[in-house]
Write a protein that holds these residues in place. Structure first.
Motif, short mmCIF file in Angstrom:
data_model
loop_
_atom_site.label_atom_id
_atom_site.label_comp_id
_atom_site.label_asym_id
_atom_site.label_seq_id
_atom_site.Cartn_x
_atom_site.Cartn_y
_atom_site.Cartn_z
N CYS A 252 8.72 -4.67 -3.27
CA CYS A 252 7.94 -3.75 -2.44
C CYS A 252 6.46 -4.07 -2.63
CB CYS A 252 8.19 -2.30 -2.85
SG CYS A 252 9.85 -1.68 -2.59
N GLU B 113 4.14 -0.16 0.55
CA GLU B 113 5.47 0.45 0.52
C GLU B 113 5.64 1.38 -0.67
OE1 GLU B 113 8.55 -2.67 2.46
OE2 GLU B 113 7.39 -3.45 0.77
N THR C 181 12.50 1.18 2.82
CA THR C 181 11.08 1.46 2.99
C THR C 181 10.65 1.38 4.45
OG1 THR C 181 10.63 -0.87 2.50
CG2 THR C 181 10.48 0.68 0.67
#
Length: 246
Positions: free
Chosen positions: A154, A158, A133
């Motif tokens: 995440c 992201e 990411t």
């Protein structure tokens, strides 16, 4: 995963490189749902307990689809590689930094092809790409099957960045267990719930939830997850029954 002697997955091998991807069969109802929804072309969310074969079946179906397109379609694995987002401060090149995180996928791909060099071969050919990411901004992922693994690590920004990279002739699979997040801040932990709430309202997504009954890694993992869930439920009931001064 779906049944075999070594990893609870029934497998059948063929001869040439392009046909060597094994056949697998669903181990549980949740896996069966995945097989059916993937065949119908949906984007998917696979959430739930560890050891249910979520990444295994996602990679298998993605590679099988790529094979049908003579490997002109790419399989892209995306994940956040460190909870602190300090990957840039780790020593080594980008490839060296990522190496520790690609090992699980390398093992799966090699097993799926019955070839210890399958991962390296497909990476060299550009069929498989591993992305983080940290480096996904500003690109468009066309003609690809994108697997976002360990999605629970995440944050919302992201996840938002990844899904807005999806281009033409592509589909996306999110996999992970939002109860196993490495985040310590509530804001970051809540981000995935906000993101999944959005996806569940979209026509092109289906959410498959895996429980302890879907665990195929081993009996001890299934027993542990089941017992842990029972303990957590009992603790929750205890907290609800207790009140200050009660």
């Amino acid at each position: 995963m779906a049944q075999n002697k070594q990893s609870s997955t029934k497998i059948e091998k063929s001869t040439s490189w392009r046909k060597r991807l094994i056949d697998i069969f669903p181990f549980s109802q949740a896996q069966e749902d995945f097989f059916q929804y993937y065949k119908k072309g949906y984007n998917l969310i696979l959430s739930g307990a560890a050891g249910c074969g979520k990444t295994f079946i996602a990679l298998h179906h993605a590679l099988n689809e790529a094979k049908k397109y003579q490997y002109r379609k790419k399989v892209i694995i995306v994940r956040s590689v460190v909870p602190t987002r300090d990957m840039g401060f780790l020593p080594g090149t980008q490839k060296e930094k990522e190496a520790a995180y690609t090992t699980p996928y390398e093992n799966i791909v090699n097993e799926l092809y019955g070839d210890s060099n399958a991962w390296e071969t497909l990476v060299d050919r550009g069929t498989i790409q591993f992305m983080t990411t940290s480096y996904i901004r500003g690109i468009t992922l066309n003609n690809s099957i994108v697997i976002v693994d360990e999605m629970q690590n995440c944050n919302f920004h992201e996840l938002d960045s990844v899904i807005t990279r999806i281009g033409e002739e592509s589909r996306i699979i999110f996999a992970g267990d939002y109860y196993q997040s490495d985040f310590t801040r509530a804001h970051d932990r809540q981000g995935i719930n906000k993101f999944l709430t959005i996806l569940e309202k979209m026509n092109y997504f289906r959410h498959i939830r895996f429980g302890w009954e879907d665990i195929c890694r081993s009996g001890i993992v299934r027993d542990y997850i089941m017992t842990k869930e029972l303990e957590e439920k009992q603790e929750s009931n205890t907290y609800e029954e207790w009140s200050p001064g009660g």
